[in-house]
Design a protein around this motif. Structure first.
Motif, PDB file in Angstrom:
ATOM      1  N   TRP A  14       0.867  -1.174   0.000  1.00 29.19           N
ATOM      2  CA  TRP A  14       0.000   0.000   0.000  1.00 29.19           C
ATOM      3  C   TRP A  14       0.907   1.227   0.000  1.00 29.19           C
ATOM      4  CZ3 TRP A  14       1.268   2.420   4.547  1.00 29.19           C
ATOM      5  CH2 TRP A  14       1.732   1.610   5.590  1.00 29.19           C
ATOM      6  N   VAL A  55       1.638   5.588   0.460  1.00 33.23           N
ATOM      7  CA  VAL A  55       1.324   6.940   0.927  1.00 33.23           C
ATOM      8  C   VAL A  55       2.449   7.848   0.456  1.00 33.23           C
ATOM      9  CG1 VAL A  55      -0.084   6.317   2.942  1.00 33.23           C
ATOM     10  CG2 VAL A  55       2.387   6.490   3.184  1.00 33.23           C
ATOM     11  N   MET A  99      -5.113   1.965   5.563  1.00 40.56           N
ATOM     12  CA  MET A  99      -4.008   1.866   4.607  1.00 40.56           C
ATOM     13  C   MET A  99      -4.224   0.711   3.635  1.00 40.56           C
ATOM     14  SD  MET A  99      -2.087   4.424   5.327  1.00 40.56           S
ATOM     15  CE  MET A  99      -3.639   5.233   5.784  1.00 40.56           C
ATOM     16  N   ARG A 147      -5.320   7.603   1.104  1.00 38.73           N
ATOM     17  CA  ARG A 147      -4.504   7.069   2.200  1.00 38.73           C
ATOM     18  C   ARG A 147      -3.594   8.147   2.787  1.00 38.73           C
ATOM     19  NH1 ARG A 147      -4.511   2.684  -1.472  1.00 38.73           N
ATOM     20  NH2 ARG A 147      -2.562   3.409  -2.422  1.00 38.73           N
TER      21      ARG A 147
END
Length: 548
Positions: A39, A41, A264, A273
């Motif tokens: 994931w 960010v 997340m 996110r």
């Protein structure tokens, strides 16, 4: 898709482990047949892989595959494979710990400025098979220095933000992206990278993870909150700390209940996110009760009863004069719940705080006096003087938060008076750039069956100057201790319900401390780092035995 940072071995119990990685792109991460999708960010990609089905008491080499391609171990690594070592019911448990590690080259100038790196020396010793490996490694703050980055990171900052020159924080970390540079700088050292891939890690943050003197006092807090750079700094600090450090502190059960981790993995788009994590980070600073950075771990078989309770002594402070607390009521209730009110008896309690609970007696009296006059014991002039001294001398340990120090002595008293008291209560700390061992006793409770010790280890790599070393030794002298005790009494600071003495130390070299628990017995080993024939090595300074 490549491995950017890691792997970091984080939570390990008898049959499970979590492995953290950062990758260059989105994809699938595989460890020992267990898979997780990354994931992202702020343009960075992460995964925490849960490995299950391990055998208790086993040593399992592992590889990391990204989208099916092997990326770890590195082909040219001199340290051998990374392994997951699960505990066994009847074995000894070893926890190594310390704090404060600066990044600098391993050359003549780097050794002159910062000395050898104790974590590199620990990795070298492990790889050589010269000693028993630690079963876990506790990093007690200042893993990164946001307010004083290395020359390598400074060069990147100045290249990226030349227009920021002239600002008070021109040479400091300002946002999430810049925090990622700090972690790359600190964790890509080959020996440390292998060490972190092989020994389970526990981590707490301290002031330099954000800025020196963070939350020292309400005066400091009011000043910093008005600074134009504060918002982005706070958001970057907390968000990156959650990703790089805190996430791996949690057990699989705790991860399943964590709403930020669920977001997340559940939100579809990176901008969602990133916005979620930034909002979480800002709220964590504005309302400390909105999240919790303290954590606990039970090591080995439950019947052995070794519990680490790592207490956040930086973010959850209450700073109102007259009500000052190192740990606010919300957080302290959690600490008591997992110590005094624990469901299972605790045989050995490892109570960790980045800041020492017990200082040298002289420094303890100095901090108590300073808090009292800062709160008005000597009127307004005294309050102004106290605040200047507190910020100038970093007088912000547990001794300068008397309400919390009394809460601590109450907690210790309740533990030793319980029906099944711990055999040992070992208070683990760092921060103060020296190492020492303190023997303590409670005045209002007999506890012949419970040994109480303060174990402080700092730094891994960031020694202080000789003038500070001299000041520390003077503050531990009998004459100055008596003078400072009288000074504290003049400000109506009452004595505490405990006594203690510095049994060994202080030492000021870079090093690492290890606690070994074997049944009822506890041993403490203090090792300090040196450079010998170009190699960074650990040498034994103290072996200290506690027997029930």
């Amino acid at each position: 898709m490549q491995l950017k940072l890691g792997p970091l071995l984080r939570y390990v119990d008898e049959t499970r482990a979590t492995v953290w990685v950062e990758t260059t792109e989105a994809g699938e991460v595989e460890v020992l047949g267990h898979r997780a999708q990354t994931w992202s960010v702020h343009g960075h990609h992460y995964a925490l892989v849960l490995v299950e089905g391990l055998r208790p008491g086993s040593v399992t080499p592992y590889e990391v595959h990204l989208d099916g391609a092997k990326v770890w171990p590195l082909d040219d690594s001199p340290y051998g494979p990374s392994v997951i070592r699960t505990p066994q019911a009847d074995g000894a448990f070893r926890l190594a710990f310390g704090s404060c590690r600066r990044s600098a080259p391993f050359d003549e100038q780097g050794f002159k400025d910062f000395g050898p790196d104790a974590l590199v020396a620990l990795a070298e010793r492990m790889a050589a098979g010269d000693a028993e490996w630690p079963d876990a490694l506790l990093l007690l703050g200042d893993q990164v220095y946001a307010d004083d980055p290395s020359d390598a990171v400074l060069e990147k900052l100045r290249s990226a933000h030349g227009g920021r020159q002239g600002s008070e924080v021109a040479d400091e970390i300002g946002n999430f992206e810049e925090y990622t540079w700090l972690y790359d700088d600190a964790w890509l050292t080959p020996a440390v990278r292998w060490l972190f891939s092989t020994v389970p890690l526990c981590m707490l943050l301290d002031d330099h993870d954000l800025r020196d003197d963070w939350n020292t006092s309400l005066t400091w807090r009011r000043w910093v909150s008005t600074q134009p750079w504060w918002h982005d700094r706070v958001v970057g600090a907390y968000a990156s700390y959650w990703v790089y450090q805190h996430l791996g502190n949690l057990s699989p059960e705790q991860l399943d209940k964590d709403p930020t981790y669920a977001a997340m993995r559940g939100l579809d788009h990176e901008d969602e996110r990133s916005s979620y994590l930034d909002a979480f980070a800002w709220e964590a600073d504005e309302d400390p009760a909105s999240t919790r950075w303290s954590f606990y771990r039970d090591f080995g078989a439950r019947s052995r009863g070794v519990r680490l309770v790592a207490v956040d002594s930086r973010c959850s402070r209450h700073l109102e004069p007259g009500e000052r607390a190192m740990v606010d009521a919300h957080e302290w209730e959690w600490v008591r719940r997992h110590t005094v009110d624990a469901v299972e008896p605790i045989h050995h309690l490892l109570l960790a705080s980045t800041l020492p609970f017990l200082l040298s007696p002289g420094l303890h009296h100095l901090e108590g006096w300073d808090e009292a006059i800062s709160s008005g014991a000597w009127g307004r002039p005294g309050a102004r003087l106290g605040e200047k001294i507190r910020q100038g001398m970093d007088l912000e340990h547990w001794a300068s938060f008397r309400n919390s120090f009394d809460d601590l002595t109450d907690l210790l008293t309740d533990l030793v008076r319980s029906d099944d008291p711990p055999t040992s209560i070992l208070m683990l700390s760092g921060d103060v750039h020296c190492s020492y061992l303190t023997e303590a006793a409670l005045r209002d409770a007999d506890h012949p069956g419970t040994a109480i010790r303060q174990l402080t280890m700092s730094p891994f790599r960031n020694p202080v100057g000789r003038h500070i070393q001299l000041a520390n030794k003077l503050l531990d002298s009998r004459v100055l201790t008596k003078v400072l005790h009288r000074l504290a009494r003049s400000a109506r600071v009452p004595d505490v319900a405990a006594s203690w003495r510095t049994a060994y130390g202080p030492w000021f070299d870079n090093g690492v401390m290890t606690v070994t628990v074997d049944g009822d017995d506890v041993a403490v080993d203090v090792d300090h780092a040196a450079v010998e024939q170009g190699r960074q090595v650990l040498g034994s300074t103290l072996h200290y035995q506690i027997r029930a």
